[in-house]
Write an enzyme that holds these catalytic residues in place. Sequence first.
Site, short mmCIF file in Angstrom:
data_model
loop_
_atom_site.label_atom_id
_atom_site.label_comp_id
_atom_site.label_asym_id
_atom_site.label_seq_id
_atom_site.Cartn_x
_atom_site.Cartn_y
_atom_site.Cartn_z
N CYS A 30 -2.00 9.18 2.04
CA CYS A 30 -1.73 8.78 0.66
C CYS A 30 -2.93 8.98 -0.24
CB CYS A 30 -1.25 7.33 0.61
SG CYS A 30 -2.34 6.17 1.43
N GLU A 82 0.87 -1.17 0.00
CA GLU A 82 0.00 0.00 0.00
C GLU A 82 0.91 1.22 0.00
OE1 GLU A 82 -3.12 -0.14 -0.44
OE2 GLU A 82 -3.47 -2.27 -0.08
#
Length: 477
Positions: free
Chosen positions: A285, A251
Site C-alpha cells: 500500500c 490501514e
Amino acid sequence: MTILKSIYPLYLNNVAQQPNTDLAVTDKFTGEVAFRVAQADAATIDAAIAGAVRAAEPMARMASYERQAVLNHCVTRFTERFDELAYALCVEAGKPIKDSEGEVGRLIDTFRIAAEESVRMTGEVQPLDISARSRGYQGIWKRVPIGPCSFISPFNFPLNLAAHKIAPALAVGCPFVMKPASRTPLGAIIIGEVLAETNLPKGAFSILPASRDGADLFTTDERLKLLSFTGSPDVGWDLKARCGKKKVVLELGGNAAVIIDADADLDDALERVIFGTFYQSGQSCIGVQRIIIHADVYDRFRDMLVARTKTLVAGDPKQRNTFIGPMIHAKEAMRLETWVNEAIAAGATLLCGGSRDGAMLDATLLDAVPADTKIVTEEAFGPVAVLSSFTDFNAALAEVNVSKFGLQAGVFTRDLFKVLDAWDHLDVGGVVINDVPSYRVDNMPYGGVKDSGLGREGVRFAMEDMTEIRNLVIRRA
C-alpha cells in the site's frame, strides 16, 4: 529445502483444532494447491469471541513481566523457525525469498519491540489544583486494556501485518480473535502454533481462517471492543459503517508518490525508487506508484529508470535472484494489465513492460499518463508506476496531494527548506526524505489520512489504541 506440512489447523481459544480441510491454499507461482487449512464457521467464530470475553480479566491481570515473557518466547521461536517462516511466506504469497526473509526479520523486530514496550506502559500524575475549587485534589491516570479485539489482516504482508496487531495486544493484555487473509493464512497459523506453547489464559487468542461472507461477527459482534483492519479501502470503510460502537483502526490503500528534485543524488534515488516500485511485485500500500521528477533531470532519470527496470529478474520466487514474483492471483494481474492498456489508449507512452503471463506482470513504467486514468487515481497494487515532471516544488507537492489517498510520500532533495515545506504541506501520514514512501520501521507511527485510513500502527501507537485511560482523583480532606 524446507518442507511444509500439507494440512494445518485453526486455533480456537488457544487450542489447535482440525474440523475440516476446506481452505485450499495455492503456491502462487505454480498455481498448485500447496496445503490445506481448517476454515472456521460462524459457530466457531462465536465460540472464539466468547472465549476472548472470558479471557479479558485474566489477561488484564497478567503482570508486565509475564506478558513480556510471552513476547520474548515468540522472538526466540520465530528466530528458530526463520527458514520455515520465510519459505511458507514465499509459497503462499509468491513473495521472492529475499523479501520473505526480510519480512520474517520484521516479524521478529515487531515482537521484540512489543516485549520492550510491555514493561514501560506508564501513566501520569496530574496536578488538579488549577483553581481554588480544586485545592487539595490530586489526579493520576493509567492505561488499561480495552478488552477483546478483532483483527483482520491482509494477504500482502501475512506475517508482519498480523504481528502489528497481535504483538501490541499481547503487550497490553488484550485477548483477540484474528481472521487472516484466505489466500495467505499460513503465517498467522504458525504464529498461533508458537503462542500455543505459552501459558496465556485460555481464550487469549483465536486464529480463524474464514470466508469473507461467513466472518461477519468479526465486525458486528458487540462483545468486541476494537476492530483493527488492514486491507482495501472499499472493504475497510464498509466494515467501519457496520461495526457499531467499537473503536476502529483502518490501514487501507494508497497510490504513493515520490518527488525527485533537481538536486537529488540520482544514482542513489534510482536504486531506492526501483525497490519502492517493484519489491514484492508492487503489492504494497506504500509502494511507489507516482514518480514526480524535476524537469531539469527528467530525461536523464527516466532513461536510468527504464534501463534499470529492464534488468530486473522475474520468475520463480523461490530462486534467490528473482526480484519480481507473481501477483497474488491472475485476475489481479489481468486487472492491472487492463488499467495499463486503458492508459495507453488514452495517450500514455509505454516505456517498458506491459506484458502479462498468468499472474506474472512485467515491471511496467508509463509516461505522459492522463491524470484521470485509473493507473493514476486508484491503487495499482502491482508492478506499475507512472512518471511526470515538474518545475515548481510547490506544484509537485500539490500533485502528491491531489490523490484521494494519503499514506506516505517520499522526497529526494538536499534543500532543508523544501524538507520542511514537504513536512508542513503534504497531506499524508508520513513524509520520508531521501528515500521512497515504501520505507517503514516497525516502531514508528504508521498510518494514513483521507481514504487511506484511521489511526496509527507501530507498536507503541497500536498499544495506545488497544488501551483506555482510567483516571483516579484523590481529595485530601
